[in-house]
Design a protein around this motif. Structure first.
Motif, mmCIF file in Angstrom:
data_model
loop_
_atom_site.group_PDB
_atom_site.id
_atom_site.type_symbol
_atom_site.label_atom_id
_atom_site.label_comp_id
_atom_site.label_asym_id
_atom_site.label_seq_id
_atom_site.Cartn_x
_atom_site.Cartn_y
_atom_site.Cartn_z
ATOM 1 N N TRP A 1 -34.825 45.949 3.266
ATOM 2 C CA TRP A 1 -33.740 45.219 3.945
ATOM 3 C C TRP A 1 -32.937 46.063 4.914
ATOM 4 O O TRP A 1 -32.202 45.536 5.739
ATOM 5 C CB TRP A 1 -32.812 44.607 2.895
ATOM 6 N N PHE A 2 -33.032 47.379 4.815
ATOM 7 C CA PHE A 2 -32.196 48.224 5.663
ATOM 8 C C PHE A 2 -33.006 48.997 6.697
ATOM 9 O O PHE A 2 -32.453 49.570 7.603
ATOM 10 C CB PHE A 2 -31.414 49.241 4.806
ATOM 11 N N ASN B 1 -21.853 42.598 9.825
ATOM 12 C CA ASN B 1 -20.989 42.532 8.644
ATOM 13 C C ASN B 1 -19.547 42.847 9.051
ATOM 14 O O ASN B 1 -19.258 43.970 9.463
ATOM 15 C CB ASN B 1 -21.482 43.554 7.617
ATOM 16 N N ASN C 1 -28.765 42.101 1.745
ATOM 17 C CA ASN C 1 -29.114 43.367 1.096
ATOM 18 C C ASN C 1 -30.204 43.203 0.034
ATOM 19 O O ASN C 1 -30.461 44.110 -0.740
ATOM 20 C CB ASN C 1 -27.870 43.994 0.469
ATOM 21 N N THR D 1 -24.948 54.031 4.135
ATOM 22 C CA THR D 1 -24.116 53.220 3.260
ATOM 23 C C THR D 1 -24.978 52.256 2.468
ATOM 24 O O THR D 1 -26.087 51.933 2.870
ATOM 25 C CB THR D 1 -23.080 52.432 4.080
ATOM 26 N N SER D 2 -24.468 51.810 1.360
ATOM 27 C CA SER D 2 -25.214 50.838 0.577
ATOM 28 C C SER D 2 -24.865 49.423 1.012
ATOM 29 O O SER D 2 -25.434 48.457 0.524
ATOM 30 C CB SER D 2 -24.900 51.011 -0.905
ATOM 31 N N ARG D 3 -23.904 49.289 1.933
ATOM 32 C CA ARG D 3 -23.526 47.978 2.422
ATOM 33 C C ARG D 3 -24.452 47.576 3.562
ATOM 34 O O ARG D 3 -24.809 48.403 4.398
ATOM 35 C CB ARG D 3 -22.079 48.005 2.947
ATOM 36 N N SER D 4 -24.833 46.292 3.581
ATOM 37 C CA SER D 4 -25.705 45.831 4.649
ATOM 38 C C SER D 4 -24.918 45.688 5.943
ATOM 39 O O SER D 4 -23.783 45.228 5.933
ATOM 40 C CB SER D 4 -26.310 44.481 4.286
ATOM 41 N N THR E 1 -36.133 47.869 -2.524
ATOM 42 C CA THR E 1 -35.354 46.777 -1.957
ATOM 43 C C THR E 1 -34.580 47.261 -0.742
ATOM 44 O O THR E 1 -34.564 46.628 0.308
ATOM 45 C CB THR E 1 -34.368 46.237 -3.009
ATOM 46 N N ARG E 2 -33.947 48.414 -0.907
ATOM 47 C CA ARG E 2 -33.176 49.007 0.178
ATOM 48 C C ARG E 2 -34.069 49.276 1.392
ATOM 49 O O ARG E 2 -33.702 48.997 2.526
ATOM 50 C CB ARG E 2 -32.564 50.314 -0.324
ATOM 51 N N GLU F 1 -23.896 39.323 2.069
ATOM 52 C CA GLU F 1 -24.556 40.446 2.729
ATOM 53 C C GLU F 1 -26.077 40.348 2.602
ATOM 54 O O GLU F 1 -26.601 39.924 1.568
ATOM 55 C CB GLU F 1 -24.075 41.771 2.127
ATOM 56 N N SER G 1 -28.396 33.070 4.926
ATOM 57 C CA SER G 1 -28.810 33.125 3.539
ATOM 58 C C SER G 1 -29.400 31.755 3.217
ATOM 59 O O SER G 1 -28.972 30.739 3.773
ATOM 60 C CB SER G 1 -27.629 33.432 2.630
#
Ligand SMILES: [Zn+2]
Length: 295
Positions: free
Chosen positions: A34-35, A96, A123, A108-111, A30-31, A121, A139
């Motif tokens: 999206w990242f 963000n 993410n 970071t785990s934050r989007s 997933t990461r 977010e 979204s």
């Protein structure tokens, strides 16, 4: 204590470990989606583009791929459906606000991106969409709330009958207004899922193929009607690399052209990048994008 002969791991222990590993793997995937750029696997960085299948890419990587299709080993598998910059849309992403600029450089785990409507977010937890006419990203829930509130008057029955005929609904009364930039879009045709689930991706692929078969019919008709396009294109193509001799992008592109000529068979990407045999309007748009990207 393990491994002292006193305990033998039974099936329960092993299965539990496996399930945990699978979970971690899913989170990583997933990461990754999206990242990171689907093509280069580098962290997503503005300008970010998306395709008809809702994948996320760095625009630089797509340009590299279009100039040289072997730039990324598995490029053909990942974005073989991208024939030119016309097949991707530059996304308008909302940074963000809860991430400071210093935090952006750290892993970071934050989007780094959020929905501008509800600040969720991006993410992989919430489904996100983009509008293919303007590139704004929301979204799905946020966009639904805003759009359904503003379009209570239009009848959904009418929309269904149009799409059943396979025709793109274009009459103004059926178009929505983008809540961020006020560009018109069709809720049925112009809202694309980002990183869709496999079934949804299949639907999007079918839609893309249908759209393309329509496009080729159209261009064939246009070419027959105006043979001037074909004679004009080669002269413009030759003049292009010399136009900006000082620019890196231009010289890079020129090099790529030379390379392609040497190979005798020019790749489809380079052809389409320079608008070979396409109307002049498309050509100038494409090259403008290429040069300003590096300027
Ligand atoms: Zn917009």
């Amino acid at each position: 204590m393990g491994n002292d002969g006193g305990s033998i791991p039974d099936r329960r222990d092993l299965v539990r470990t496996k399930a945990k590993a699978e979970q971690a793997d899913k989170a990583n995937q997933t990461r990754a989606r999206w990242f990171f750029c689907a093509l280069s696997k580098r962290p997503l960085q503005d300008p970010v583009v998306s395709c008809a299948l809702g994948k996320l890419y760095n625009k630089d990587s797509i340009l590299e791929y279009l100039i040289d299709k072997s730039a990324y080993g598995d490029g053909e598998n990942i974005c073989g459906h991208i024939r030119s910059l016309k097949d991707v849309k530059t996304l308008k992403l909302t940074p963000n606000p809860s991430l400071s600029s210093s935090a952006l450089s750290e892993p970071t785990s934050r989007s780094p991106f959020v929905c501008p409507l509800n600040l969720k977010e991006m993410n992989g937890v919430q489904p996100f969409v983009y509008i293919s006419t303007c590139g704004c990203v929301f979204s799905q829930a946020g966009l639904k709330t805003v759009v359904s509130a503003s379009s209570m008057s239009s009848s959904p029955k009418e929309k269904d009958s149009h799409t059943e005929l396979g025709e793109v609904a274009t009459s103004d009364s059926e178009l929505e207004i983008c809540p961020q930039c006020a560009t018109k879009f069709s809720r049925k045709n112009d809202v694309l899922m980002l990183n869709p689930q496999p079934e949804e991706e299949e639907r999007m692929r079918e839609k893309m193929e249908l759209q393309r078969s329509k496009e080729t019919k159209k261009t064939k008709k246009r070419k027959n009607a105006s043979p001037v396009d074909d004679t004009e294109a080669p002269t413009k193509k030759k003049a292009l690399p010399a136009m900006h001799p000082s620019m890196t992008a231009a010289s890079r592109a020129a090099l790529a052209m030379e390379e392609a000529k040497r190979k005798a068979t020019m790749s489809e990407a380079v052809k389409s990048l320079y608008g070979d045999g396409k109307p002049a309007k498309k050509e100038t748009f494409m090259t403008r994008g290429t040069f300003t990207r590096y300027a």
